[in-house]
Design an enzyme around this catalytic site. Structure first.
Site, short mmCIF file in Angstrom:
data_model
loop_
_atom_site.label_atom_id
_atom_site.label_comp_id
_atom_site.label_asym_id
_atom_site.label_seq_id
_atom_site.Cartn_x
_atom_site.Cartn_y
_atom_site.Cartn_z
N GLU A 132 0.86 -1.20 0.00
CA GLU A 132 0.00 0.00 0.00
C GLU A 132 0.89 1.24 0.00
O GLU A 132 2.03 1.19 0.47
CB GLU A 132 -0.88 -0.09 1.27
N ASP A 133 0.36 2.35 -0.54
CA ASP A 133 1.16 3.59 -0.55
C ASP A 133 1.19 4.27 0.81
O ASP A 133 2.24 4.69 1.29
CB ASP A 133 0.64 4.55 -1.64
N ASP A 136 -3.44 6.27 6.37
CA ASP A 136 -3.84 7.56 6.93
C ASP A 136 -4.68 7.28 8.18
O ASP A 136 -4.13 7.06 9.26
CB ASP A 136 -4.59 8.33 5.83
N PHE A 185 -1.30 16.57 3.33
CA PHE A 185 -1.66 15.79 2.14
C PHE A 185 -0.47 15.76 1.20
O PHE A 185 0.03 16.81 0.78
CB PHE A 185 -2.90 16.37 1.45
N ARG A 198 0.57 11.81 -10.14
CA ARG A 198 1.15 10.45 -10.12
C ARG A 198 2.46 10.44 -10.91
O ARG A 198 3.30 9.57 -10.74
CB ARG A 198 0.17 9.44 -10.72
P1 IMP Z 1 -7.08 5.58 5.06
O1 IMP Z 1 -8.22 4.63 4.84
O2 IMP Z 1 -7.57 6.86 5.72
O3 IMP Z 1 -5.93 4.98 5.82
O4 IMP Z 1 -6.58 6.07 3.67
C1 IMP Z 1 -5.81 5.28 2.86
C2 IMP Z 1 -5.90 5.70 1.42
O5 IMP Z 1 -6.17 7.10 1.27
C3 IMP Z 1 -4.57 5.50 0.75
O6 IMP Z 1 -4.57 4.25 0.10
C4 IMP Z 1 -4.48 6.63 -0.23
O7 IMP Z 1 -5.01 6.23 -1.46
C5 IMP Z 1 -5.35 7.71 0.33
N1 IMP Z 1 -4.55 8.78 1.01
C6 IMP Z 1 -4.50 9.04 2.33
N2 IMP Z 1 -3.69 10.10 2.58
C7 IMP Z 1 -3.22 10.50 1.39
C8 IMP Z 1 -2.30 11.53 1.00
O8 IMP Z 1 -1.74 12.31 1.80
N3 IMP Z 1 -2.05 11.62 -0.33
C9 IMP Z 1 -2.61 10.80 -1.26
N4 IMP Z 1 -3.45 9.81 -0.93
C10 IMP Z 1 -3.76 9.66 0.39
#
Ligand code: IMP
Length: 218
Positions: A132-133, A136, A185, A198
């Site tokens: 995963e990237d 958050d 972000f 991207r």
């Molecule tokens: P979570 O469910 O809140 O943990 O969010 C995870 C997903 O949100 C990641 O797979 C990203 O695709 C997206 N995401 C969360 N923060 C960022 C950010 O700072 N930049 C770009 N994508 C983000």
């Protein structure tokens, strides 16, 4: 020091000026700083690959979470292959892809997993490494893991390039993490803002102007 511990990127010492790096002209005004330069990302990904190979107990199904995870996934898999061919543990790999979407502009929303039960059956009895990237709030990963576990994989580990230091975290921490980053972000290295950025190599903080310029008007 625990070699699995992430690199803590704090806002004071890791805010590089855009002027010190090559940034595509089309993004220059949309970014406020470089948070993690591409070269540092690559060096860290190489180390994560080495740790993964050392700890692997058998064949791995490396599962890319699209779209944001694709660059990390591609570089990680390359480094895993190099580590194996240079005398590391022999780890046969197969590759899978899952698509997830949870963001609109910079706001986390409902998690949409495009993963059918039929696809999940493929994971039964296998050692899975999810790539995963960014973690958050942790919502996406907790939901994805809950779904996968219903299909009885042998083991599931998660590698995330980034973990965000946010008060909204649900406490989920992956097995392998590249960097812990400030609550901002970020874009680049395949992380997007409404599908933009991207095609940027460094991980950068988006500017207020960038958020407005590329906002999706609902
Ligand atoms: P979570 O469910 O809140 O943990 O969010 C995870 C997903 O949100 C990641 O797979 C990203 O695709 C997206 N995401 C969360 N923060 C960022 C950010 O700072 N930049 C770009 N994508 C983000």
């Amino acid at each position: 020091m625990d070699p699995k511990m992430w690199i803590d990127v704090n806002s004071e010492s890791f805010q590089y000026s855009l002027d010190h790096f090559v940034i595509p002209d089309h993004y220059e005004t949309a970014l406020s700083s470089v948070l993690i330069p591409h070269g540092v990302i690559m060096d860290r990904v190489e180390k994560l690959a080495k740790l993964i190979v050392q700890e692997a107990t058998g064949p791995l199904v490396v599962c890319c979470v699209l779209k944001g995870g694709h660059q990390f996934f591609a570089d990680l898999v390359n480094y895993i292959k190099k580590n194996v061919t240079r005398g590391g543990n022999s780890v046969p790999l197969s590759l899978e892809f899952i698509k997830v979407k949870s963001y609109n502009n910079d706001v986390s929303g409902d998690v949409k997993l495009s993963l059918t039960d039929e696809e999940c059956k493929e994971f039964q009895g296998k050692n899975i490494l999810i790539v995963e990237d960014i973690i958050d709030t942790g919502k996406t990963m907790v939901q994805l893991l809950a779904k996968l576990k219903k299909f009885s994989p042998e083991s599931v580990k998660v590698a995330s390039l980034l973990i965000k230091k946010t008060p909204l975290s649900n406490g989920y921490i992956p097995d392998y993490v590249g960097f812990a980053i400030p609550n901002a972000f970020v874009v680049g290295y395949a992380l997007d803002y409404n599908e933009y950025f991207r095609d940027l190599d460094h991980i950068c903080v988006i500017s207020e102007h960038g958020k407005e310029k590329y906002a999706v008007k609902n």
